[in-house]
Design an enzyme around this catalytic site. Sequence first.
Site, PDB file in Angstrom:
ATOM      1  N   GLY A 105       0.829  -1.202   0.000  1.00  0.00           N
ATOM      2  CA  GLY A 105       0.000   0.000   0.000  1.00  0.00           C
ATOM      3  C   GLY A 105       0.857   1.242   0.000  1.00  0.00           C
ATOM      4  N   PRO A 107       2.633   4.899   0.983  1.00  0.00           N
ATOM      5  CA  PRO A 107       3.325   5.274   2.212  1.00  0.00           C
ATOM      6  C   PRO A 107       2.378   5.949   3.202  1.00  0.00           C
ATOM      7  CG  PRO A 107       4.317   6.347   0.281  1.00  0.00           C
ATOM      8  CD  PRO A 107       3.130   5.605  -0.201  1.00  0.00           C
ATOM      9  N   GLY A 108       2.670   5.779   4.464  1.00  0.00           N
ATOM     10  CA  GLY A 108       1.921   6.497   5.505  1.00  0.00           C
ATOM     11  C   GLY A 108       0.564   5.924   5.825  1.00  0.00           C
ATOM     12  N   GLY A 110       0.046   3.104   7.501  1.00  0.00           N
ATOM     13  CA  GLY A 110       0.040   2.372   8.772  1.00  0.00           C
ATOM     14  C   GLY A 110       0.654   0.983   8.701  1.00  0.00           C
ATOM     15  N   LYS A 111       1.491   0.723   7.699  1.00  0.00           N
ATOM     16  CA  LYS A 111       2.065  -0.626   7.565  1.00  0.00           C
ATOM     17  C   LYS A 111       3.026  -0.928   8.731  1.00  0.00           C
ATOM     18  CE  LYS A 111       3.438   0.237   3.318  1.00  0.00           C
ATOM     19  NZ  LYS A 111       2.780   1.538   3.144  1.00  0.00           N
ATOM     20  N   GLU A 333      -7.002  32.002 -10.013  1.00  0.00           N
ATOM     21  CA  GLU A 333      -7.681  31.188  -8.989  1.00  0.00           C
ATOM     22  C   GLU A 333      -9.188  31.453  -8.980  1.00  0.00           C
ATOM     23  OE1 GLU A 333      -6.090  28.815  -7.831  1.00  0.00           O
ATOM     24  OE2 GLU A 333      -4.115  29.546  -8.411  1.00  0.00           O
ATOM     25  N   HIS A 336     -10.732  29.361 -11.697  1.00  0.00           N
ATOM     26  CA  HIS A 336     -10.941  27.965 -11.251  1.00  0.00           C
ATOM     27  C   HIS A 336     -12.170  27.879 -10.352  1.00  0.00           C
ATOM     28  CE1 HIS A 336      -7.297  26.160 -12.717  1.00  0.00           C
ATOM     29  NE2 HIS A 336      -6.469  26.821 -11.926  1.00  0.00           N
ATOM     30  N   ASP A 407      -1.733  22.745 -14.607  1.00  0.00           N
ATOM     31  CA  ASP A 407      -3.156  22.496 -14.911  1.00  0.00           C
ATOM     32  C   ASP A 407      -3.283  21.758 -16.237  1.00  0.00           C
ATOM     33  OD1 ASP A 407      -3.727  23.999 -12.713  1.00  0.00           O
ATOM     34  OD2 ASP A 407      -4.203  25.836 -13.798  1.00  0.00           O
TER      35      ASP A 407
HETATM   36  P1  ADP Z   1       3.829   3.220   6.520  1.00  0.00           P
HETATM   37  O1  ADP Z   1       4.654   2.188   7.217  1.00  0.00           O
HETATM   38  O2  ADP Z   1       2.611   2.643   5.834  1.00  0.00           O
HETATM   39  O3  ADP Z   1       4.594   4.138   5.605  1.00  0.00           O
HETATM   40  P2  ADP Z   1       3.495   4.205   9.191  1.00  0.00           P
HETATM   41  O4  ADP Z   1       2.893   3.017   9.837  1.00  0.00           O
HETATM   42  O5  ADP Z   1       4.957   4.431   9.388  1.00  0.00           O
HETATM   43  O6  ADP Z   1       3.205   4.178   7.639  1.00  0.00           O
HETATM   44  O7  ADP Z   1       2.692   5.505   9.640  1.00  0.00           O
HETATM   45  C1  ADP Z   1       3.305   6.729   9.927  1.00  0.00           C
HETATM   46  C2  ADP Z   1       2.502   7.475  10.967  1.00  0.00           C
HETATM   47  O8  ADP Z   1       1.239   7.851  10.431  1.00  0.00           O
HETATM   48  C3  ADP Z   1       2.182   6.648  12.186  1.00  0.00           C
HETATM   49  O9  ADP Z   1       3.161   6.768  13.161  1.00  0.00           O
HETATM   50  C4  ADP Z   1       0.857   7.206  12.652  1.00  0.00           C
HETATM   51  O10 ADP Z   1       1.044   8.348  13.466  1.00  0.00           O
HETATM   52  C5  ADP Z   1       0.206   7.677  11.382  1.00  0.00           C
HETATM   53  N1  ADP Z   1      -0.726   6.664  10.829  1.00  0.00           N
HETATM   54  C6  ADP Z   1      -0.608   6.055   9.628  1.00  0.00           C
HETATM   55  N2  ADP Z   1      -1.634   5.237   9.401  1.00  0.00           N
HETATM   56  C7  ADP Z   1      -2.427   5.301  10.493  1.00  0.00           C
HETATM   57  C8  ADP Z   1      -3.660   4.661  10.867  1.00  0.00           C
HETATM   58  N3  ADP Z   1      -4.270   3.803  10.045  1.00  0.00           N
HETATM   59  N4  ADP Z   1      -4.184   4.966  12.075  1.00  0.00           N
HETATM   60  C9  ADP Z   1      -3.578   5.842  12.896  1.00  0.00           C
HETATM   61  N5  ADP Z   1      -2.427   6.474  12.601  1.00  0.00           N
HETATM   62  C10 ADP Z   1      -1.844   6.226  11.416  1.00  0.00           C
END
Ligand code: ADP
Length: 493
Positions: A105, A107-108, A110-111, A333, A336, A407
Amino acid sequence: MLKEIGLGIGLALVIFMAVSGYDMTPFLILGLTAGVLFYVARSRGMLAKNFSATPAAVRPEIKFDDIGGQNTAINELKEALDFIGDQERIIKLGIRPIKGILLTGPPGTGKTLLAKAAAGYTDSVFVACSGSEFIEMYAGVGAQRVRQLFQTARNNALKQKKRSAIIFIDEIDILGGKRGQNTSHHEYDQTLNQLLVEMDGLKINDKVMVLVVAATNRADMLDPALLRPGRFDRQVKVDLPDKSGRVEILKLHCRNKPLAEDVDLTELARETFGFSGAHLESLANESAILAMREGGTEIGKGHFLEAVDKVMMGEKLDRRPSCSELRRVAVHEVGHALMSEKIRPGSVSTLTVSPRGQALGYMRQVPEDDTYLHTREYLESQIQVLLAGSVAEELILGGRSTGAGNDFEQAVQTAGQIIRCGMSELGVVDPEILPPDLRYRALSGIIKAQEKKVKDFLEHVGEVIGQVVHILLAEEKISGDCFRSLTQKHLTG
Ligand code: ADP
């Protein structure tokens, strides 16, 4: 121990040879150089990596309840993890244990959190690393680090008297890309081979059961050998959260924050389509910082909306465009915004001419409810909104500027999507074999038709553009509600 014995024998040999009358100078120089090289390589982590020393090796205190909007992923993961806890039954039934779980999935999402929570759930030690930590120019270093990683996990588990260990490898595509593709492929291949060897060697009756959890955004890049049964058996998709997921995540990250009464997290979730969990965490944090800067004790709706802009577009910049540039940005703007409001009343969220990130100004739309399928009409309306900025510049200022480059790129991409999905006059086509001139004619046909519609509309409401630009330049930023009160008469008339 072996190292000490070797050193002792070497030293004794040197003394013996010196006493016997040999000239020891070349040996001494050679020994000294080798020692210095070894020291430098070790101090730079070229030879070995101390995985156990990383803070991530400490058992994290994350629970599945701390992860929002990922219920499907959590359930799939738990199902796989329950195998670890029930070793006796697994052995009795002769089930092959799960050795690896792949989280895929953006980035960011929650993996890493999921992997940490998995360690807590199964009462395992947790060792984390990233694929990039295995890649060095020196042959054999990556493979050695893989061996060391598994060893560290086992040792940590034994030290902490645990039955299992979870190894988390982030960005596994760096280390597990398809073999033979990389320029320094031999080293990459050796590293990957070592990972496969270690995974194949995992047994259910090992003293410490090791589970490898890996994360990637590019599962398609992985070497097929990694995905074979017995290696990364399970794939769990960890997608961007939908609206209710975003509400859950916002609730989690606002738990410890004093919110003002006007804050509605459901409304905020609507404004944040496409945000990942990490974006939402940053949003909650940034709004608290804004409240603190203003000396407030509560975080209000305004702080959140300002923080949405910041997370989306970047920090406000001090760079100040010239007056004529600023006017052009404002006209662009407002163009738009008028088009957006005409197509979907209530869609303008904010309009601003203060530079942020790469943009000199921007109009932010309130996204509709999360949508995953788009009709041709919808895509055409998106093209109209994208073109309206530069059409407004042309109408009011007599010419266009480079500000519309982005754009246009997006408009062309959207038109390309119409063709690709068989919604253009060409019907269902294979874009790969579509002759370029045919594609060009279809693309420009779509764009020109939309441009004409935008021109007709903006000519019709030309007078209001000047009025809104005047107010926008004075205020720097106006809300969607304010914009609507200024333009409603013209848009409905
Ligand atoms: P990934 O490994 O997918 O890149 P992370 O698990 O490192 O992402 O997430 C980074 C930060 O984002 C976490 O420390 C948390 O604060 C926030 N975060 C990401 N996904 C979630 C989620 N599903 N619920 C709560 N916080 C989340």
